[in-house]
Design a protein around this motif. Structure first.
Motif, PDB file in Angstrom:
ATOM      1  N   PRO A  22       0.834  -1.208   0.000  1.00  0.00           N
ATOM      2  CA  PRO A  22       0.000   0.000   0.000  1.00  0.00           C
ATOM      3  C   PRO A  22       0.864   1.252   0.000  1.00  0.00           C
ATOM      4  CG  PRO A  22      -0.843  -1.603   1.575  1.00  0.00           C
ATOM      5  CD  PRO A  22       0.469  -2.138   1.085  1.00  0.00           C
ATOM      6  N   SER A  23       0.482   2.221  -0.825  1.00  0.00           N
ATOM      7  CA  SER A  23       1.319   3.410  -1.021  1.00  0.00           C
ATOM      8  C   SER A  23       1.529   4.194   0.274  1.00  0.00           C
ATOM      9  CB  SER A  23       0.686   4.310  -2.080  1.00  0.00           C
ATOM     10  OG  SER A  23      -0.631   4.678  -1.716  1.00  0.00           O
ATOM     11  N   ILE A  24       0.502   4.275   1.116  1.00  0.00           N
ATOM     12  CA  ILE A  24       0.643   5.024   2.368  1.00  0.00           C
ATOM     13  C   ILE A  24       1.646   4.332   3.292  1.00  0.00           C
ATOM     14  CG2 ILE A  24      -0.547   5.764   4.462  1.00  0.00           C
ATOM     15  CD1 ILE A  24      -1.209   7.471   2.128  1.00  0.00           C
ATOM     16  N   LEU A  25       1.564   3.005   3.410  1.00  0.00           N
ATOM     17  CA  LEU A  25       2.490   2.275   4.266  1.00  0.00           C
ATOM     18  C   LEU A  25       3.922   2.382   3.740  1.00  0.00           C
ATOM     19  CD1 LEU A  25       0.481  -0.983   5.086  1.00  0.00           C
ATOM     20  CD2 LEU A  25       0.714   1.103   6.451  1.00  0.00           C
ATOM     21  N   LEU A  26       4.085   2.308   2.435  1.00  0.00           N
ATOM     22  CA  LEU A  26       5.418   2.440   1.857  1.00  0.00           C
ATOM     23  C   LEU A  26       5.983   3.838   2.102  1.00  0.00           C
ATOM     24  CD1 LEU A  26       7.697   1.214   0.206  1.00  0.00           C
ATOM     25  CD2 LEU A  26       6.482   1.905  -1.875  1.00  0.00           C
ATOM     26  N   ALA A  27       5.145   4.854   1.957  1.00  0.00           N
ATOM     27  CA  ALA A  27       5.600   6.224   2.201  1.00  0.00           C
ATOM     28  C   ALA A  27       5.986   6.427   3.664  1.00  0.00           C
ATOM     29  CB  ALA A  27       4.518   7.215   1.795  1.00  0.00           C
ATOM     30  N   ILE A  28       5.167   5.901   4.576  1.00  0.00           N
ATOM     31  CA  ILE A  28       5.480   6.036   6.004  1.00  0.00           C
ATOM     32  C   ILE A  28       6.784   5.321   6.331  1.00  0.00           C
ATOM     33  CG2 ILE A  28       4.712   5.387   8.315  1.00  0.00           C
ATOM     34  CD1 ILE A  28       1.858   5.858   7.421  1.00  0.00           C
ATOM     35  N   ALA A  29       7.017   4.154   5.726  1.00  0.00           N
ATOM     36  CA  ALA A  29       8.253   3.416   5.974  1.00  0.00           C
ATOM     37  C   ALA A  29       9.475   4.201   5.503  1.00  0.00           C
ATOM     38  CB  ALA A  29       8.195   2.051   5.286  1.00  0.00           C
ATOM     39  N   VAL A  30       9.370   4.806   4.310  1.00  0.00           N
ATOM     40  CA  VAL A  30      10.500   5.595   3.787  1.00  0.00           C
ATOM     41  C   VAL A  30      10.769   6.799   4.672  1.00  0.00           C
ATOM     42  CG1 VAL A  30      11.278   6.989   1.832  1.00  0.00           C
ATOM     43  CG2 VAL A  30      10.120   4.821   1.419  1.00  0.00           C
ATOM     44  N   ILE A  31       9.709   7.492   5.094  1.00  0.00           N
ATOM     45  CA  ILE A  31       9.887   8.673   5.942  1.00  0.00           C
ATOM     46  C   ILE A  31      10.451   8.281   7.305  1.00  0.00           C
ATOM     47  CG2 ILE A  31       8.647  10.534   7.118  1.00  0.00           C
ATOM     48  CD1 ILE A  31       6.714  10.578   4.740  1.00  0.00           C
ATOM     49  N   SER A  32      10.014   7.143   7.829  1.00  0.00           N
ATOM     50  CA  SER A  32      10.522   6.690   9.131  1.00  0.00           C
ATOM     51  C   SER A  32      12.012   6.382   9.075  1.00  0.00           C
ATOM     52  CB  SER A  32       9.754   5.446   9.592  1.00  0.00           C
ATOM     53  OG  SER A  32       8.369   5.723   9.705  1.00  0.00           O
ATOM     54  N   LEU A  33      12.482   5.870   7.953  1.00  0.00           N
ATOM     55  CA  LEU A  33      13.899   5.535   7.828  1.00  0.00           C
ATOM     56  C   LEU A  33      14.775   6.752   7.604  1.00  0.00           C
ATOM     57  CD1 LEU A  33      13.659   2.341   5.571  1.00  0.00           C
ATOM     58  CD2 LEU A  33      14.187   2.430   8.014  1.00  0.00           C
ATOM     59  N   SER A  34      14.236   7.760   6.902  1.00  0.00           N
ATOM     60  CA  SER A  34      15.067   8.901   6.497  1.00  0.00           C
ATOM     61  C   SER A  34      14.770  10.183   7.262  1.00  0.00           C
ATOM     62  CB  SER A  34      14.885   9.163   4.990  1.00  0.00           C
ATOM     63  OG  SER A  34      15.163   7.999   4.241  1.00  0.00           O
ATOM     64  N   GLY A  35      13.669  10.241   8.000  1.00  0.00           N
ATOM     65  CA  GLY A  35      13.302  11.474   8.682  1.00  0.00           C
ATOM     66  C   GLY A  35      12.404  12.335   7.815  1.00  0.00           C
ATOM     67  N   ALA A  36      11.562  13.127   8.463  1.00  0.00           N
ATOM     68  CA  ALA A  36      10.578  13.943   7.755  1.00  0.00           C
ATOM     69  C   ALA A  36      11.226  15.216   7.224  1.00  0.00           C
ATOM     70  CB  ALA A  36       9.410  14.286   8.675  1.00  0.00           C
ATOM     71  N   SER A  37      11.135  15.429   5.937  1.00  0.00           N
ATOM     72  CA  SER A  37      11.575  16.657   5.283  1.00  0.00           C
ATOM     73  C   SER A  37      10.861  16.739   3.944  1.00  0.00           C
ATOM     74  CB  SER A  37      13.091  16.670   5.074  1.00  0.00           C
ATOM     75  OG  SER A  37      13.493  15.677   4.159  1.00  0.00           O
ATOM     76  N   LEU A  38      10.950  17.885   3.291  1.00  0.00           N
ATOM     77  CA  LEU A  38      10.267  18.054   2.013  1.00  0.00           C
ATOM     78  C   LEU A  38      10.790  17.056   0.980  1.00  0.00           C
ATOM     79  CD1 LEU A  38       8.310  19.599   0.201  1.00  0.00           C
ATOM     80  CD2 LEU A  38      10.138  21.255  -0.247  1.00  0.00           C
ATOM     81  N   THR A  39      12.113  16.893   0.933  1.00  0.00           N
ATOM     82  CA  THR A  39      12.696  15.962  -0.030  1.00  0.00           C
ATOM     83  C   THR A  39      12.287  14.526   0.264  1.00  0.00           C
ATOM     84  OG1 THR A  39      14.602  17.431  -0.300  1.00  0.00           O
ATOM     85  CG2 THR A  39      14.856  15.162  -1.049  1.00  0.00           C
ATOM     86  N   THR A  40      12.321  14.147   1.547  1.00  0.00           N
ATOM     87  CA  THR A  40      11.961  12.780   1.915  1.00  0.00           C
ATOM     88  C   THR A  40      10.502  12.482   1.595  1.00  0.00           C
ATOM     89  OG1 THR A  40      13.574  12.857   3.706  1.00  0.00           O
ATOM     90  CG2 THR A  40      11.934  11.116   3.791  1.00  0.00           C
ATOM     91  N   VAL A  41       9.627  13.418   1.895  1.00  0.00           N
ATOM     92  CA  VAL A  41       8.209  13.225   1.599  1.00  0.00           C
ATOM     93  C   VAL A  41       7.992  13.106   0.093  1.00  0.00           C
ATOM     94  CG1 VAL A  41       5.927  14.304   1.694  1.00  0.00           C
ATOM     95  CG2 VAL A  41       7.418  14.345   3.697  1.00  0.00           C
ATOM     96  N   LEU A  42       8.700  13.930  -0.685  1.00  0.00           N
ATOM     97  CA  LEU A  42       8.571  13.855  -2.138  1.00  0.00           C
ATOM     98  C   LEU A  42       9.025  12.496  -2.666  1.00  0.00           C
ATOM     99  CD1 LEU A  42       7.978  15.182  -4.852  1.00  0.00           C
ATOM    100  CD2 LEU A  42      10.274  16.169  -4.809  1.00  0.00           C
TER     101      LEU A  42
END
Length: 296
Positions: free
Chosen positions: A136-156
């Protein structure tokens, strides 16, 4: 004896692509969507030069003020001008939507061209794409943000990754069909390089469907960013985005519903406008849809 002059055959005239943008005003609903999206975009771009309050300035004495001449939409729980935060929030949301569309199309185009042309790579590439689409796209996005930290680039990046497989599979399907055409086979037979064949003969066939797909990716990215921010997994809460504004306002919904209503309205209008324009672009750029319209 008079010699009859045969009428000269007229050659088909290809319309420049710029003229096809007339679909933006093809119907009153599409015209309204175009105007609405244009106004939202203009406000977001011109936000720094508009006479607005600082969207980050805290004023506890002005917290939860109703609409007035000083604050047209009132203030939030920290005394910040709600109108300013909504307009500045549009800058982040639209930037992420446009950025996700451009990045996913760029990467997906390369993957789709290679997979569709080189069949020995296709099986490996498509299995990787299928694996990404299974998450699921939301779970994948949350996993990426959790690993890299929240920022504009990471969210993109987190929003772009789930969209790449959809674009890649679309391009692959177009390439698989186009590579069987006589002009592609002729280019292969005369010894044209693979890069030239993909660039000059295959890629132009993908432009129209990619434009349509890009509008849907843009709308999906705007909504996903708002969901991530609302869940607290997006950009830092003090940064004005439509999702952050609604997340902060949910605790005061019974006291001041406008804290959620206005940013939610802007979010809905932006996504609806992009989707309507995408549907109009599909009807204008797809020959089969134009043919159906002519028959009707």
């Amino acid at each position: 004896m008079a010699i009859e002059t045969l009428p000269q055959a007229s050659l088909p005239v290809t319309r420049p692509f710029g003229r096809r943008l007339g679909f933006l005003t093809s119907t009153p609903i599409i015209t309204a969507a175009t105007v609405c999206l244009g106004l939202i975009t203009a406000l977001a771009i011109l936000a720094p030069v508009l006479p607005l309050h600082d969207p980050l300035q805290l004023a506890p004495a002005q917290r939860l003020k109703p609409a007035s001449a000083q604050f047209l939409l009132g203030t939030d729980a920290y005394g910040r001008d709600l109108l300013s935060r909504i307009i500045y929030g549009g800058r982040i949301s639209l930037l992420i939507g446009l950025g996700a569309a451009v990045c996913s199309i760029g990467v997906g185009l390369v993957i789709g061209l290679i997979s569709g042309f080189f069949r020995w790579i296709d099986a490996v590439m498509m299995r990787i794409m299928d694996g990404l689409m299974a998450i699921p796209s939301i779970l994948l996005a949350i996993a990426v943000i959790s690993l890299s930290g929240a920022s504009l680039t990471t969210v993109l990046v987190a929003i772009t990754i789930p969209e790449i497989p959809r674009v890649a599979r679309l391009v692959r399907s177009v390439v698989l069909s186009a590579r069987e055409e006589p002009y592609v086979e002729a280019a292969i037979s005369v010894g044209s390089s693979m890069g030239k064949i993909m660039w000059r003969h295959l890629m132009p066939n993908t432009i129209a469907p990619l434009i349509v797909q890009g509008t849907y990716v843009c709308a999906s990215a705007i909504l996903t960013e708002a969901i991530l921010s609302f869940l607290g997994a997006g950009i830092s809460p003090e940064t004005p985005t439509w999702g952050n504004i609604m997340a902060e306002g949910r605790a005061f919904f019974q006291v001041k519903p406008s804290l959620i209503f206005w940013p939610g309205l802007m979010l809905s209008l932006a996504i609806l406008s992009v989707n309507l324009i995408g549907d109009a672009a599909r009807d204008a750029l797809d020959p089969r849809m134009r043919q159906r319209g002519g028959e009707a």
